[in-house]
Write a protein that holds these residues in place. Structure first.
Motif, PDB file in Angstrom:
ATOM      1  N   GLY A  61       0.823  -1.216   0.000  1.00 31.90           N
ATOM      2  CA  GLY A  61       0.000   0.000   0.000  1.00 31.90           C
ATOM      3  C   GLY A  61       0.847   1.251   0.000  1.00 31.90           C
ATOM      4  N   TRP A  62       1.921   1.244   0.798  1.00 35.59           N
ATOM      5  CA  TRP A  62       2.826   2.406   0.799  1.00 35.59           C
ATOM      6  C   TRP A  62       3.567   2.520  -0.540  1.00 35.59           C
ATOM      7  N   LEU A  63       3.954   1.388  -1.102  1.00 38.32           N
ATOM      8  CA  LEU A  63       4.589   1.426  -2.421  1.00 38.32           C
ATOM      9  C   LEU A  63       3.645   2.026  -3.455  1.00 38.32           C
ATOM     10  N   ASP A  64       2.381   1.665  -3.375  1.00 30.35           N
ATOM     11  CA  ASP A  64       1.404   2.205  -4.315  1.00 30.35           C
ATOM     12  C   ASP A  64       1.248   3.717  -4.143  1.00 30.35           C
ATOM     13  N   CYS A  65       1.390   4.206  -2.903  1.00 34.22           N
ATOM     14  CA  CYS A  65       1.341   5.658  -2.676  1.00 34.22           C
ATOM     15  C   CYS A  65       2.468   6.359  -3.433  1.00 34.22           C
ATOM     16  N   VAL A  66       3.661   5.749  -3.433  1.00 31.39           N
ATOM     17  CA  VAL A  66       4.791   6.331  -4.156  1.00 31.39           C
ATOM     18  C   VAL A  66       4.527   6.295  -5.661  1.00 31.39           C
ATOM     19  N   THR A  67       3.948   5.195  -6.149  1.00 30.55           N
ATOM     20  CA  THR A  67       3.568   5.126  -7.567  1.00 30.55           C
ATOM     21  C   THR A  67       2.581   6.234  -7.902  1.00 30.55           C
ATOM     22  N   MET A 118      -5.227   8.477  -5.429  1.00 36.78           N
ATOM     23  CA  MET A 118      -4.848   7.147  -4.981  1.00 36.78           C
ATOM     24  C   MET A 118      -5.469   6.089  -5.886  1.00 36.78           C
ATOM     25  N   SER A 119      -4.732   5.016  -6.097  1.00 38.36           N
ATOM     26  CA  SER A 119      -5.274   3.882  -6.831  1.00 38.36           C
ATOM     27  C   SER A 119      -6.375   3.241  -5.984  1.00 38.36           C
ATOM     28  N   ASP A 120      -7.486   2.899  -6.631  1.00 38.63           N
ATOM     29  CA  ASP A 120      -8.629   2.355  -5.901  1.00 38.63           C
ATOM     30  C   ASP A 120      -8.509   0.865  -5.628  1.00 38.63           C
ATOM     31  N   PRO A 154      -5.905  -2.959  -6.283  1.00 42.43           N
ATOM     32  CA  PRO A 154      -4.593  -3.484  -6.657  1.00 42.43           C
ATOM     33  C   PRO A 154      -4.411  -3.562  -8.168  1.00 42.43           C
ATOM     34  N   ALA A 155      -5.477  -3.885  -8.893  1.00 44.04           N
ATOM     35  CA  ALA A 155      -5.388  -3.961 -10.355  1.00 44.04           C
ATOM     36  C   ALA A 155      -5.095  -2.593 -10.957  1.00 44.04           C
ATOM     37  N   GLN A 156      -5.741  -1.562 -10.430  1.00 43.18           N
ATOM     38  CA  GLN A 156      -5.478  -0.209 -10.921  1.00 43.18           C
ATOM     39  C   GLN A 156      -4.054   0.218 -10.597  1.00 43.18           C
ATOM     40  N   ALA A 157      -3.581  -0.142  -9.406  1.00 38.47           N
ATOM     41  CA  ALA A 157      -2.209   0.198  -9.025  1.00 38.47           C
ATOM     42  C   ALA A 157      -1.210  -0.485  -9.946  1.00 38.47           C
ATOM     43  N   ALA A 158      -1.456  -1.752 -10.290  1.00 42.95           N
ATOM     44  CA  ALA A 158      -0.554  -2.475 -11.192  1.00 42.95           C
ATOM     45  C   ALA A 158      -0.561  -1.848 -12.575  1.00 42.95           C
ATOM     46  N   ALA A 159      -1.741  -1.462 -13.063  1.00 41.64           N
ATOM     47  CA  ALA A 159      -1.830  -0.824 -14.374  1.00 41.64           C
ATOM     48  C   ALA A 159      -1.112   0.520 -14.381  1.00 41.64           C
ATOM     49  N   ARG A 160      -1.193   1.230 -13.268  1.00 37.91           N
ATOM     50  CA  ARG A 160      -0.515   2.526 -13.169  1.00 37.91           C
ATOM     51  C   ARG A 160       0.997   2.345 -13.156  1.00 37.91           C
ATOM     52  N   ARG A 161       1.475   1.306 -12.476  1.00 39.66           N
ATOM     53  CA  ARG A 161       2.923   1.023 -12.473  1.00 39.66           C
ATOM     54  C   ARG A 161       3.414   0.740 -13.887  1.00 39.66           C
ATOM     55  N   GLU A 162       2.642  -0.038 -14.639  1.00 37.28           N
ATOM     56  CA  GLU A 162       3.026  -0.361 -16.012  1.00 37.28           C
ATOM     57  C   GLU A 162       3.013   0.888 -16.885  1.00 37.28           C
ATOM     58  N   ALA A 163       2.005   1.737 -16.716  1.00 39.11           N
ATOM     59  CA  ALA A 163       1.931   2.980 -17.485  1.00 39.11           C
ATOM     60  C   ALA A 163       3.101   3.897 -17.155  1.00 39.11           C
ATOM     61  N   LEU A 164       3.492   3.923 -15.886  1.00 45.38           N
ATOM     62  CA  LEU A 164       4.647   4.738 -15.492  1.00 45.38           C
ATOM     63  C   LEU A 164       5.924   4.231 -16.142  1.00 45.38           C
ATOM     64  N   ARG A 165       6.099   2.913 -16.152  1.00 43.16           N
ATOM     65  CA  ARG A 165       7.284   2.349 -16.812  1.00 43.16           C
ATOM     66  C   ARG A 165       7.309   2.735 -18.282  1.00 43.16           C
ATOM     67  N   ASN A 166       6.153   2.701 -18.923  1.00 44.57           N
ATOM     68  CA  ASN A 166       6.077   3.087 -20.332  1.00 44.57           C
ATOM     69  C   ASN A 166       6.429   4.562 -20.515  1.00 44.57           C
ATOM     70  N   CYS A 167       5.905   5.413 -19.623  1.00 44.60           N
ATOM     71  CA  CYS A 167       6.202   6.845 -19.716  1.00 44.60           C
ATOM     72  C   CYS A 167       7.698   7.097 -19.571  1.00 44.60           C
ATOM     73  N   GLN A 168       8.325   6.443 -18.607  1.00 45.93           N
ATOM     74  CA  GLN A 168       9.756   6.641 -18.376  1.00 45.93           C
ATOM     75  C   GLN A 168      10.581   6.124 -19.552  1.00 45.93           C
ATOM     76  N   ARG A 169      10.172   4.981 -20.099  1.00 46.43           N
ATOM     77  CA  ARG A 169      10.882   4.428 -21.256  1.00 46.43           C
ATOM     78  C   ARG A 169      10.738   5.351 -22.465  1.00 46.43           C
ATOM     79  N   LEU A 170       9.535   5.852 -22.687  1.00 51.75           N
ATOM     80  CA  LEU A 170       9.295   6.715 -23.847  1.00 51.75           C
ATOM     81  C   LEU A 170       9.971   8.073 -23.689  1.00 51.75           C
ATOM     82  N   GLU A 171      10.047   8.574 -22.476  1.00 52.25           N
ATOM     83  CA  GLU A 171      10.762   9.839 -22.260  1.00 52.25           C
ATOM     84  C   GLU A 171      12.245   9.675 -22.562  1.00 52.25           C
ATOM     85  N   SER A 172      12.802   8.544 -22.176  1.00 56.89           N
ATOM     86  CA  SER A 172      14.214   8.288 -22.490  1.00 56.89           C
ATOM     87  C   SER A 172      14.423   8.198 -23.997  1.00 56.89           C
TER      88      SER A 172
END
Length: 266
Positions: free
Chosen positions: A186-192, A205-207, A209-227
């Motif tokens: 839960g704390w990790l999801d807050c950082v996400t 806040m993610s509502d 666990p599935a939404q939190a996982a999808a948000r983590r994946e979207a963040l990874r994509n954003c960081q990869r695409l920014e690079s």
């Protein structure tokens, strides 16, 4: 606000019960002996850390949340640590700490040194960092605990206030209570959610666990695409041939479109 003031604010925001509070100073020697594999890491800990404070120990008997065990890991306790790093001007008289601490590496070393999952608050000259990292059993060494992936770290702004939704989201009673593993996630999801807000401009806040996982994946994509966008821009700026510039600009447009789509998933 100073780094120490923000750290105090965040500790208060966690709303930890008195039953789990430790408030004990930890010798740097313990981190050096358990989490510094190289001489450079030993110097980093010794020269840049001013103080290590063990804030709290979250256990079933101190917070009423069950432990977690499976074949990959056991979460019997979650440690809350606060570390103050020296300002460059605070050298030890031998030229140490002339530059700000490598906060990312320092956080990783602390996570490696402590056998329990750690919620780490690191006040460094360049900002205050909130860092977490899952742990698991080592595959080749019985009884040894290692990091399960890279630490997840947020570089927090010094103007963060107690009323900010992120600070309020950190409260212990706002985290899932099924087990210490789920609570820590839960704390990790807050950082996400904090990282996602850097793109969206609004902390939510993610509502689930599935939404939190999808948000983590979207963040990874954003960081990869920014690079990738930065790489293409650099190539385009140096390119002299017109045809190659056109190709790079078209590729840049595609990446920008993908990045916009990834941001919408946040």
């Amino acid at each position: 606000m100073t780094g120490q003031a923000l750290t105090s604010l965040l500790i208060s925001a966690l709303a930890l019960p008195v039953s789990c509070r430790v408030n004990q100073r930890v010798p740097k020697k313990m981190l050096i002996e358990n989490g510094a594999p190289t001489s450079a890491d030993k110097r980093l800990i010794n020269d840049t850390i001013e103080e290590v404070q063990w804030v709290a120990a979250l256990k079933p008997n101190t917070v009423g949340v069950a432990e977690y065990r499976d074949n990959e890991r056991e979460y019997l306790e979650v440690a809350v640590l606060s570390i103050t790093a020296r300002h460059p001007a605070q050298g030890d008289g031998r030229g140490a700490a002339k530059r700000p601490a490598n906060a990312t590496r320092l956080a990783e070393l602390v996570h490696r040194a402590v056998p329990y999952p750690v919620l780490l608050l690191l006040a460094a000259p360049q900002g205050v960092f909130l860092s977490l990292a899952h742990k698991r059993w080592a595959q080749n060494e019985i009884g040894k605990v290692v990091l399960d992936g890279e630490p997840v770290t947020a570089n927090l702004t010094l103007d963060l206030e107690a009323e900010h939704p992120f600070a309020q989201a950190l409260a212990l009673d706002h985290q899932p209570q099924n087990s210490l593993l789920v609570l820590y996630q839960g704390w990790l999801d807050c950082v996400t959610d904090w990282h996602a807000a850097q793109y969206t401009g609004t902390f939510t806040m993610s509502d689930t666990p599935a939404q939190a996982a999808a948000r983590r994946e979207a963040l990874r994509n954003c960081q990869r695409l920014e690079s990738e966008r930065a790489r293409l821009r650099s190539l385009a700026a140096k390119e002299k041939q017109m045809a190659r510039q056109v190709d790079l600009n078209l590729a840049l447009k595609r990446v920008n479109a993908e990045l916009a789509s990834a941001r919408e998933q946040l």
